[in-house]
Design an enzyme around this catalytic site. Structure first.
Site, PDB file in Angstrom:
ATOM      1  N   PHE A 170       0.711  -1.315   0.045  1.00 21.27           N
ATOM      2  CA  PHE A 170      -0.040   0.042   0.094  1.00 21.27           C
ATOM      3  C   PHE A 170       0.955   1.299  -0.259  1.00 21.27           C
ATOM      4  O   PHE A 170       0.644   2.061  -0.858  1.00 21.27           O
ATOM      5  CB  PHE A 170      -1.002   0.068   1.046  1.00 21.27           C
ATOM      6  N   ALA A 177      -0.062   9.216   2.994  1.00 20.07           N
ATOM      7  CA  ALA A 177      -1.287   9.756   3.600  1.00 20.07           C
ATOM      8  C   ALA A 177      -2.432  10.394   2.772  1.00 20.07           C
ATOM      9  O   ALA A 177      -3.417  10.459   3.235  1.00 20.07           O
ATOM     10  CB  ALA A 177      -0.691  11.081   4.592  1.00 20.07           C
ATOM     11  N   ASN A 178      -1.995  10.942   1.614  1.00 25.39           N
ATOM     12  CA  ASN A 178      -3.111  11.460   0.601  1.00 25.39           C
ATOM     13  C   ASN A 178      -3.268  10.456  -0.448  1.00 25.39           C
ATOM     14  O   ASN A 178      -3.118  10.941  -1.709  1.00 25.39           O
ATOM     15  CB  ASN A 178      -2.534  12.763   0.097  1.00 25.39           C
ATOM     16  N   THR A 209       4.709  -4.907   5.167  1.00 25.36           N
ATOM     17  CA  THR A 209       4.545  -5.827   6.115  1.00 25.36           C
ATOM     18  C   THR A 209       4.626  -7.234   5.689  1.00 25.36           C
ATOM     19  O   THR A 209       3.767  -7.426   5.012  1.00 25.36           O
ATOM     20  CB  THR A 209       3.786  -5.692   7.498  1.00 25.36           C
ATOM     21  N   ARG A 327      11.214   0.457  47.806  1.00 21.76           N
ATOM     22  CA  ARG A 327      11.844   1.661  47.408  1.00 21.76           C
ATOM     23  C   ARG A 327      12.592   2.341  48.727  1.00 21.76           C
ATOM     24  O   ARG A 327      12.744   3.637  48.513  1.00 21.76           O
ATOM     25  CB  ARG A 327      11.032   2.459  46.354  1.00 21.76           C
ATOM     26  N   GLN A 337      -1.019   6.638  48.198  1.00 22.35           N
ATOM     27  CA  GLN A 337      -2.083   7.229  47.550  1.00 22.35           C
ATOM     28  C   GLN A 337      -1.799   7.180  46.115  1.00 22.35           C
ATOM     29  O   GLN A 337      -2.146   6.750  45.245  1.00 22.35           O
ATOM     30  CB  GLN A 337      -2.828   8.399  48.190  1.00 22.35           C
ATOM     31  N   GLY A 398       9.270   4.520  37.631  1.00 26.43           N
ATOM     32  CA  GLY A 398      10.616   5.253  38.030  1.00 26.43           C
ATOM     33  C   GLY A 398      11.668   4.884  36.765  1.00 26.43           C
ATOM     34  O   GLY A 398      11.555   4.154  35.751  1.00 26.43           O
ATOM     35  N   ILE A 421       0.843   5.561  14.784  1.00 22.37           N
ATOM     36  CA  ILE A 421       1.371   5.958  13.298  1.00 22.37           C
ATOM     37  C   ILE A 421       1.492   4.961  12.414  1.00 22.37           C
ATOM     38  O   ILE A 421       2.068   5.484  11.129  1.00 22.37           O
ATOM     39  CB  ILE A 421       2.820   7.049  13.643  1.00 22.37           C
ATOM     40  N   ASP A 423      -0.518   1.599  10.032  1.00 22.98           N
ATOM     41  CA  ASP A 423      -1.879   1.351   9.556  1.00 22.98           C
ATOM     42  C   ASP A 423      -2.835   2.397   9.526  1.00 22.98           C
ATOM     43  O   ASP A 423      -4.018   2.291   9.608  1.00 22.98           O
ATOM     44  CB  ASP A 423      -2.367   0.304  10.630  1.00 22.98           C
TER      45      ASP A 423
END
Length: 466
Positions: A170, A177-178, A209, A327, A337, A398, A421, A423
């Protein structure tokens, strides 16, 4: 080895399980009862639960070995070849035949059933399932737009249990994109010239792919988007043509080594005077745009649910970390919390993403793939949600999530960054799909709520929908 899907009769499967009240006694209902029966139910049928469980078992017993098999290799083609044994096991388990209609030897999974499997598979590995999805993408145009003769010629080979590959050619070098631009000289640039009873194809594709095939032998077939007349608008000339991978003139000329999806090859493929029979065109010149849009509509819900699988993988890492790591403090960090709130937010994203993806799959099944809106919404929303969720999991863990002894989260992030970004990049999907749809006369903003197509814009859309 778990063998999937072979005992299910598709005539007994349903996109949604029928609602069954817990009791007819209003005094025993666990919710306020006004004498009316609810008609919306999110529970799965027993067959669907089995599909989900079989996929989870396959992921846990087979796909957990993929990362180790890829690790010694440093180039994408070698990593792709390293996953062939796992792809073979997926073929043995019935994942490829699940793509094929029953009348051509397959088991014909619905989109919803495919997604129930895909979430479990993507939770463990994204590379092998991506090869299956790309094979389905390459075959989708034949399944939905091929003649009976074309389906009979090209589809049954994919039901023989061997690790066959297909792919869609494709994307053009320089971007697509166009691709549907009607300005002459833009859009699709790969050409197909009719010479006698043959199409002669010339062009340069990328991000194709599965395009290498196993060990460089090319896939069993490509579906190639091209223009039959570069001097005519794409709406009149775009065509999808089936090209067997063994056809002379196909050459892989480069490989794009991506940050994530590291065993999903993205080759650059040249088609030079590639000759195929004139009968290999799907539909007619001018049909190529709607065929391509239809194929990417099919992949949207599986990609959306694959994002859920990757979010689950990130949550599992962060949750285990929070339960076991102090830690330097007196208690596990889950007791704090801020850690608890982050885990709660992660779980919200997972649940919301799952039901949006399953809604998209169910809607695809009910409309026969005629409606693109919810598919595109699910792909865009979940892919961006996935990046946010994985980053939140990294924030909770972290700096060790970025470069410590266990790189699970950074590898999941590398996979997640691809979803928005590829398919159909989300910027293009918003503009070329959702925006364009909303501009059409007859667009119904409430159609998705009512289980209808958002707008009837093509012959396929015009069918009576339920």
């Amino acid at each position: 080895m778990p063998t999937l899907f072979t005992s299910l009769d598709s005539s007994t499967r349903h996109s949604l399980a029928p609602f069954k009240p817990l009791t007819n006694d209003p005094d025993k209902h666990p919710w306020p009862h006004d004498g009316k029966t609810m008609t919306l139910d999110f529970s799965l049928s027993e067959e669907q639960k089995q599909i989900q469980a079989d996929a989870a078992e396959f992921a846990d017993t087979v796909l957990t070995q993929v990362a180790g098999a890829m690790r010694p290799y440093h180039d994408p083609e070698s990593r792709f070849n390293a996953i062939k044994p796992f792809y073979e096991q997926m073929a043995d388990a019935g994942f490829i035949t699940a793509l094929i209609p029953k009348e051509y030897g397959g088991t014909a999974f619905t989109s919803l059933e495919f997604c129930l499997s895909a979430e479990e598979l993507a939770r463990v590995d994204i590379n092998v399932p991506s090869a299956i999805l790309s094979t389905g993408l390459g075959l989708d145009a034949i399944i939905n737009f091929g003649s009976d003769e074309q389906k009979t010629e090209f589809l049954p080979q994919f039901t023989d249990g061997t690790p066959r590959l297909a792919g869609i050619a494709f994307s053009e070098v320089g971007g697509s994109a166009n691709f549907d631009s009607n300005v002459v000289g833009t859009g699709v640039r790969t050409t197909a010239r009719l010479e006698g009873d043959e199409w002669v194809i010339n062009g340069h594709k990328q991000y194709t792919t599965n395009g290498t095939g196993w060990d460089g032998a090319h896939p069993d077939l490509f579906t190639v988007l091209c223009t039959t007349d570069p001097l005519s608008p794409i709406s009149e000339a775009a065509a999808m043509i089936v090209v067997p991978g063994s056809t002379p003139g196909i050459e892989v000329v480069g490989m794009i080594d991506t940050l994530g999806h590291v065993a999903t090859p993205s080759p650059m493929v040249n088609f030079t005077d590639v000759r195929v029979p004139a009968g290999n065109i799907l539909g007619s010149p001018g049909d190529g745009v709607k065929i391509a849009q239809s194929s990417f509509t099919w992949t949207s819900a599986p990609i959306a649910i694959a994002c859920v699988g990757r979010m689950r993988a990130a949550f599992d890492v962060a949750y285990e970390f929070a339960k076991t790591q102090h830690r330097g403090g007196p208690t596990p960090i889950i007791e704090y919390q801020n850690a608890g709130y982050m885990l709660a937010d992660l779980k919200m994203k997972i649940e919301a993403g799952r039901y949006l993806a399953l809604k998209a799959a169910d809607h695809y099944d009910k409309t026969g793939g005629a409606d693109r809106e919810i598919a595109n919404i699910a792909k865009v929303y979940n892919s961006e949600l996935c990046v946010q969720a994985v980053y939140d999991a990294m924030r909770l863990v972290g700096v060790e999530s970025y470069g410590g002894t266990d790189n699970a989260l950074s590898e999941i992030m590398a996979d997640a960054l691809c979803f928005p970004i590829y398919d159909g990049g989300n910027m293009g999907v918003r503009r070329r799909q959702l925006h364009e749809l909303m501009k059409q006369e007859g667009y119904d903003p409430l159609a998705l709520r009512d289980g209808k197509a958002s707008v009837y814009s093509t012959e396929k859309d015009a069918v009576q929908l339920v």
